[in-house]
Design a protein around this motif. Sequence first.
Motif, PDB file in Angstrom:
ATOM      1  N   TYR A  65       0.705  -1.430  -0.107  1.00  0.00           N
ATOM      2  CA  TYR A  65       0.346   0.016  -0.039  1.00  0.00           C
ATOM      3  C   TYR A  65       0.778   1.073   0.067  1.00  0.00           C
ATOM      4  CZ  TYR A  65      -3.597  -3.401   1.546  1.00  0.00           C
ATOM      5  OH  TYR A  65      -4.779  -4.611   0.538  1.00  0.00           O
TER       6      TYR A  65
ATOM      7  N   VAL B  79       0.612   5.680  -0.244  1.00  0.00           N
ATOM      8  CA  VAL B  79       0.122   6.805   0.709  1.00  0.00           C
ATOM      9  C   VAL B  79       0.516   8.119  -0.424  1.00  0.00           C
ATOM     10  CG1 VAL B  79      -0.590   7.925   1.738  1.00  0.00           C
ATOM     11  CG2 VAL B  79      -0.685   5.680   2.601  1.00  0.00           C
TER      12      VAL B  79
ATOM     13  N   PRO C  36       2.809   4.625   4.445  1.00  0.00           N
ATOM     14  CA  PRO C  36       2.225   5.389   5.277  1.00  0.00           C
ATOM     15  C   PRO C  36       3.647   5.638   6.370  1.00  0.00           C
ATOM     16  CG  PRO C  36       0.459   3.185   4.858  1.00  0.00           C
ATOM     17  CD  PRO C  36       1.865   2.767   3.631  1.00  0.00           C
TER      18      PRO C  36
ATOM     19  N   GLU D 230      -3.806   6.323   8.213  1.00  0.00           N
ATOM     20  CA  GLU D 230      -3.264   6.159   6.132  1.00  0.00           C
ATOM     21  C   GLU D 230      -4.256   5.307   5.754  1.00  0.00           C
ATOM     22  OE1 GLU D 230       0.087   7.388   5.670  1.00  0.00           O
ATOM     23  OE2 GLU D 230       0.023   8.904   7.353  1.00  0.00           O
ATOM     24  N   THR D 231      -4.660   4.207   6.130  1.00  0.00           N
ATOM     25  CA  THR D 231      -4.860   2.377   4.443  1.00  0.00           C
ATOM     26  C   THR D 231      -6.074   2.443   5.617  1.00  0.00           C
ATOM     27  OG1 THR D 231      -3.764   0.963   5.529  1.00  0.00           O
ATOM     28  CG2 THR D 231      -2.939   2.289   4.562  1.00  0.00           C
TER      29      THR D 231
ATOM     30  N   GLN E 124      -8.588  -4.840   6.727  1.00  0.00           N
ATOM     31  CA  GLN E 124      -9.324  -3.968   6.118  1.00  0.00           C
ATOM     32  C   GLN E 124      -9.926  -3.422   6.907  1.00  0.00           C
ATOM     33  OE1 GLN E 124      -8.002  -2.129   3.451  1.00  0.00           O
ATOM     34  NE2 GLN E 124      -8.880  -0.072   4.473  1.00  0.00           N
TER      35      GLN E 124
ATOM     36  N   ALA F 133     -10.184   3.729   6.417  1.00  0.00           N
ATOM     37  CA  ALA F 133      -9.307   4.738   6.833  1.00  0.00           C
ATOM     38  C   ALA F 133     -10.146   5.907   8.234  1.00  0.00           C
ATOM     39  CB  ALA F 133      -8.593   5.400   5.641  1.00  0.00           C
TER      40      ALA F 133
ATOM     41  N   VAL G 261      -4.866   6.428  -1.517  1.00  0.00           N
ATOM     42  CA  VAL G 261      -4.565   5.488  -1.426  1.00  0.00           C
ATOM     43  C   VAL G 261      -3.814   4.828  -2.117  1.00  0.00           C
ATOM     44  CG1 VAL G 261      -3.994   2.620   0.321  1.00  0.00           C
ATOM     45  CG2 VAL G 261      -5.070   5.691   1.284  1.00  0.00           C
TER      46      VAL G 261
ATOM     47  N   LYS H  74      -3.119   0.113  -3.646  1.00  0.00           N
ATOM     48  CA  LYS H  74      -2.315  -1.021  -3.245  1.00  0.00           C
ATOM     49  C   LYS H  74      -1.300  -1.331  -4.812  1.00  0.00           C
ATOM     50  CE  LYS H  74      -4.106  -5.619  -2.260  1.00  0.00           C
ATOM     51  NZ  LYS H  74      -5.371  -6.476  -2.083  1.00  0.00           N
TER      52      LYS H  74
END
Length: 185
Positions: A61, A63, A78, A99-100, A134, A137, A147, A149
């Motif tokens: 991931y 950011v 992140p 953040e995610t 998950q 955020a 964000v 992936k």
Amino acid sequence: MNIQQNPWQILDSAVPYENKWIRVTEHQVLNPSGGAGIYGVVHFKNLAIGVVALDTDQQLYLVGQYRFPLEAFSWEIPEGGCPLGTDPLATAKRELLEETGLVAQDWTMLIQMHLSNSVSDEFGIVYLAQGLEQFEAQPEETEQLLVQKVHFEKAYQMVKNHEITDSLSIAAIQKIKLMMLEGEL
């Protein structure tokens, strides 16, 4: 001559600027050759914390955000600040969630590094986060984040192509690549 001892002599020091994140100190010095000069040092009141969130499919991931000092958009792992004297791993977990939206079951410390030791004492720690789940955020009010992936190899190519220029991100992604090449990951 012992090169591990400080060869600089501080004659006087002043703090022309300080806020809740940094303190700038200007030192009047004699340099190692005895010449008079100044040396400015930026003291960071937080550790720099980074997280490589890597899933079982080797997706990680990134950011993206506009970085005010750079006047540019930046893709990064992140990251966030950990007040000195507090738990860096707890900060890493908080930053990853903020953040995610990710929560990780497994954490490994990857890197400890000085980020710009010629002018600052900023110290960074990067963790590998795995076993990801998950959630939503929770960015801070100062953060406008994108964000994405991506497969690890794409992130590695982004480092090679100078699309990722953040020092913690570069060091972390290269460390993961080395671990993969050496069969440690």
